[in-house]
Design a protein around this motif. Structure first.
Motif, PDB file in Angstrom:
ATOM      1  N   PRO A  38      51.168  72.793  57.155  1.00 60.45           N
ATOM      2  CA  PRO A  38      52.291  71.964  57.616  1.00 60.45           C
ATOM      3  C   PRO A  38      52.461  72.131  59.117  1.00 60.45           C
ATOM      4  O   PRO A  38      52.152  73.185  59.685  1.00 60.45           O
ATOM      5  N   ILE A  39      52.941  71.108  59.774  1.00 59.66           N
ATOM      6  CA  ILE A  39      53.016  71.093  61.232  1.00 59.66           C
ATOM      7  C   ILE A  39      53.833  72.265  61.771  1.00 59.66           C
ATOM      8  O   ILE A  39      53.525  72.818  62.837  1.00 59.66           O
ATOM      9  N   ASP A  86      55.497  63.788  64.725  1.00 60.32           N
ATOM     10  CA  ASP A  86      55.077  65.054  64.132  1.00 60.32           C
ATOM     11  C   ASP A  86      54.224  64.832  62.890  1.00 60.32           C
ATOM     12  O   ASP A  86      53.272  65.584  62.620  1.00 60.32           O
ATOM     13  N   GLU A  87      54.529  63.800  62.116  1.00 63.60           N
ATOM     14  CA  GLU A  87      53.718  63.492  60.937  1.00 63.60           C
ATOM     15  C   GLU A  87      52.316  63.051  61.351  1.00 63.60           C
ATOM     16  O   GLU A  87      51.326  63.406  60.705  1.00 63.60           O
ATOM     17  N   ASP A 121      50.469  66.115  62.524  1.00 62.04           N
ATOM     18  CA  ASP A 121      50.124  66.902  61.326  1.00 62.04           C
ATOM     19  C   ASP A 121      48.822  66.380  60.724  1.00 62.04           C
ATOM     20  O   ASP A 121      47.888  67.160  60.441  1.00 62.04           O
ATOM     21  N   ASN A 164      45.017  68.414  60.841  1.00 59.67           N
ATOM     22  CA  ASN A 164      44.447  68.833  59.561  1.00 59.67           C
ATOM     23  C   ASN A 164      43.211  68.040  59.171  1.00 59.67           C
ATOM     24  O   ASN A 164      42.492  68.439  58.253  1.00 59.67           O
TER      25      ASN A 164
END
Length: 836
Positions: free
Chosen positions: A70-71, A157-158, A161, A165
């Motif tokens: 998770p971020i 932020d999403e 993220d 990843n």
């Protein structure tokens, strides 16, 4: 004014045309644009991981290594390193960077080359999830529109993220979590600033800028990242100077394997592929096996050490190869190191090259470049191997064993930095441990090294079982009315074989015959001719049918008297399953090795529901509580997962509880023996070596085939049943024998190889580890069993309480009714009538 109006008109026209053009392009590519809403529920391609029941990593499978984070778990400096390098205006731009696009367009006009991509992080997310890396105008247009759509549905932020990843970072590492593990063996929050910058520099060219592939270019790229962070005020000048002065520290790190169990891992891989297909490797599934880390590690160690011990007592087969011989120029240390790097590792064995030999020691370079000394105690065992049955003279000095230039295998000594001379065993082995109440595999190994051979002998090797078959035959005898006190004549057997045109003369091993013997003693001493006579008394059809109850296929069993000597070929997993019946009170359990499976969100998607063996559960009108089932220390049923079993949850009963108890009692004597040593009537069972465990609640049976081609030992203790097998993959080779080695002292093992000597040591070592801390728990006497005092010699009732008698167990109604005569021979004829 006219010129100004004309300019404004041209600009407006250009804007209209441009807008129309953009609209036209959007309409053109719209049918080909994927739905970016899928990013809201994206499942990143993550490998399948396999764990022990207590959560230790065994292995992972999958083309891509990824550890999704998770971020909020990604350090700020790592996020800043990527933003500074890849998209400095990430939090300000709308998903595309107009300034960057104009700069790239101008560069294209001036140079004619598409050398600047001008992609934002959002555009890279669009490309990574939906598009290819092919440099075409249409791909770029799609990328821009997708980026704008992504910015509309996801927060910054999403997006970051997903980017951190998903991004490819070389060496099959995808995402910063995997990259931190691959290059530094750490989690992301353990990385230093230079290490974060190194990873942040990889997206531009993961292969070319990789620190493992090209350290010079990688360091230069790392320093560029640090420079960008300085420009963006993410770090100060002093931090920058210190970071760029830091040397590279990246080295390759595989998965953090905590329990080495490659044969089990491959079993899981095959099962998962059969269950889920190729998606098994990409869904991030977590497979929790039934094995415990403590017992699995103990099993691997026991199997390997036992094979090494067997191999060493049969002699040294010489070096693997020679890098140079006497009179030739020795190789340099670097050349030696380079050559050793090409050789594989086998378990704990490491390749080494001898560089110097003295009288009682030798110097060597091991794989990796370390220089070690081999002392005399670590090599004096190495007399020359001549054949499986013959060894050369004991060496008197190191020159008789090794020479400079020899490539050998060495083994680290336990609890020290020393090494000893070793070799890769020729023989093979397997060991399996089950939980007898439900069939859960608690430990399994199919060979010395998966690198040496991927053939899993624990589940694939069909080998003759020898005397390991006898408890199943004795079970049929007890089911047919015989008892532990039944007398059978231990005398040579002669039978004319019409098909062979010769007499069949099975022999005891050793060929010693004692006359009439009680069945308890006959099984404990593994008397072959007694087993033959029992089979003849029962009839082949009865024996085959009874053995079939234990899961052995009828068409795989010999339909002749040789079945008494274990001529049937079975796998270790089949054998241990059969022995579990004697441990659990008469139920046939089904072995399994996957307890449960969870998905990438830790939701359980599969839970094993094995059928359990539970004598308490056969009468549900008086169901025991879970407290009753788990209260007794060491109770094999202590892990019973339910209050009581319904008929659907109960494993099938194949023999009575009383029958299983009697077989177990005979197997107890295999280890404890009997008689009185003080009165010269004492005798050992074939499993007497297990007395070193100092427990009175273990039960076993050895097994050896003709010419010692296979050696077995199977048995059980509280909550665990184990089978150990040793033999050569080349079935024409026998396990042979070894002579006494004067260099090793009185405690060495030597002589002919057989089950109790060759297979049982691994069984003992595993049992020792498995039962440590578990109180003794002898099998409870089931209802319907009576105990009476009998005469040791005749099996009749006895009034004596001395060494000539003992208490014996019988199924009620089968106990003797006649007392042994204290004088005279009035009962001799009746006793003789009972012997067969």
């Amino acid at each position: 004014m006219k010129r100004l109006k004309r300019l404004i008109g041209i600009m407006l026209l250009g804007a209209v045309v441009g807008t129309a053009g953009v609209g036209a392009m959007y309409i053109y590519v719209l049918p080909e644009l994927p739905d970016v809403n899928s990013l809201k529920d994206v499942q990143l391609q993550t490998p399948m991981r396999v764990f022990t029941s207590d959560g230790k990593l065994i292995s992972q499978f999958g083309e891509k290594r990824r550890i999704p984070l998770p971020i909020q778990d990604i350090p700020l400096k790592m996020k800043q390193a990527f933003i500074a390098t890849e998209d400095s205006r990430f939090y300000q731009n709308p998903g595309i960077d107009p300034i960057g696009i104009m700069r790239a367009a101008l560069n294209l006009v001036l140079t004619g080359k598409k050398s600047q991509g001008a992609s934002t992080i959002t555009q890279q997310v669009a490309r990574n999830f939906f598009l290819t890396r092919q440099k075409t105008y249409i791909r770029k247009i799609k990328e821009i529109f997708l980026a704008l759509q992504i910015e509309h549905i996801l927060s910054k932020d999403e997006i970051l993220d997903l980017y951190l990843n998903k991004i490819s970072l070389g060496y099959r590492a995808y995402g910063v979590g995997a990259a931190a593990q691959v290059y530094y063996g750490k989690s992301v929050n353990q990385l230093t600033l230079p290490q974060m910058a190194m990873i942040a520099g990889l997206p531009k060219a993961p292969s070319a800028l990789n620190p493992l592939h090209d350290p010079i270019r990688a360091k230069s790229r790392r320093n560029v990242v640090l420079g960008r962070m300085l420009e963006q005020n993410y770090i100060d000048k002093a931090t920058y100077q210190q970071a760029i002065a830091t040397p590279l520290s990246a080295t390759y790190h595989g998965a953090e394997i905590q329990v080495h169990a490659p044969y089990l891992a491959e079993m899981v891989r095959q099962e998962m592929e059969q269950k889920y297909g190729d998606k098994a490797y990409t869904r991030g599934l977590k497979v929790y096996t039934t094995v415990t880390s403590q017992r699995q590690l103990a099993a691997e160690k026991a199997l390997r050490q036992n094979l090494l011990n067997y191999d060493m007592r049969h002699g040294f087969r010489g070096p693997v190869m020679h890098l140079w011989k006497d009179g030739q120029t020795p190789l340099s240390q670097q050349a030696i190191t380079d050559k050793l790097a090409t050789l594989p590792n086998y378990a704990h064995l490491r390749a080494a090259t001898i560089t110097d030999v003295a009288d009682k020691q030798a110097t060597a370079i091991i794989k990796g470049g370390q220089t070690i000394t081999l002392n005399w105690d670590g090599m004096k065992w190495a007399r020359r191997f001549i054949s499986d049955d013959k060894q050369g003279n004991e060496p008197q000095n190191a020159h008789q064993i090794l020479a400079p230039g020899d490539v050998i295998w060495v083994l680290p000594e336990a609890d020290s930095n020393d090494y000893r001379l070793s070799q890769l065993p020729d023989a093979s082995a397997a060991i399996v441990a089950l939980r007898p109440d439900d069939g859960a595999i608690e430990a399994i190994s199919g060979g010395f090294s998966f690198n040496q051979s991927k053939f899993n002998r624990a589940i694939q090797a069909r080998r003759q079982v020898g005397s390991n078959i006898k408890p199943f035959i004795y079970s049929d005898a007890f089911a047919s009315g015989m008892t532990l006190a039944t007398l059978v004549n231990d005398a040579p057997v002669n039978q004319w074989d019409q098909s062979l045109g010769t007499a069949w003369r099975p022999k005891n091993s050793p060929p010693v015959y004692a006359g009439p013997l009680r069945l308890r003693v006959a099984l404990a001493e593994s008397k072959n001719v007694v087993s033959v006579r029992v089979v003849r008394k029962l009839g082949i059809d009865s024996v085959v049918q009874h053995l079939h109850l234990f899961g052995f296929a009828k068409d795989e069993l010999p339909h002749n008297d040789t079945i008494a000597l274990g001529s049937a070929s079975l796998t270790p997993i089949q054998v241990v399953r059969g022995y579990a019946t004697f441990a659990n009170g008469g139920f046939l359990i089904t072995p399994y090795f996957i307890d449960h499976i969870s998905d990438s969100t830790d939701q359980i998607i599969y839970q094993a529901k094995p059928k359990i063996a539970c004598s308490h559960c056969e009468h549900p009108q008086v169901p025991p509580t879970i407290v009753q089932l788990t209260s007794e220390p060491g109770n094999p049923l202590k892990q019973c997962p339910i209050d009581y079993a319904t008929p659907e949850q109960l494993a099938p009963r194949i023999i009575s509880q009383q029958n299983a108890f009697l077989v177990a009692q005979a197997m107890h004597s295999v280890i404890t023996g009997g008689g009185s040593w003080a009165h010269h009537t004492g005798w050992n069972g074939t499993g007497w070596r297990a007395l070193e465990l100092h427990r009175d609640d273990i039960y076993g049976k050895s097994g050896t085939t003709n010419d010692s081609r296979d050696a077995w030992f199977s048995g059980f203790g509280p909550g665990i049943v184990v089978t150990s097998w040793v033999g050569f993959d080349d079935y024409t080779r026998n396990l042979g024998s070894s002579a006494y080695n004067n260099n090793l002292g009185k405690d060495q093992v030597y002589g002919g190889e057989f089950g109790g000597k060759t297979a049982q040591p691994a069984w003992i070592d595993l049992m020792r580890a498995a039962l440590t801390g578990i109180p003794e728990h002898q099998l409870p006497t089931p209802p319907g069993i009576v105990s009476v005092r009998i005469d040791d010699k005749t099996g009749l009732l006895s009034n004596k309480t001395d060494y000539t008698s003992r208490f014996e167990y019988f199924i009620a109604g089968t106990q003797p009714t006649q007392y042994v005569q204290t004088s005279g021979s009035n009962s001799d004829s009746s006793i003789q009538d009972q012997i067969f």
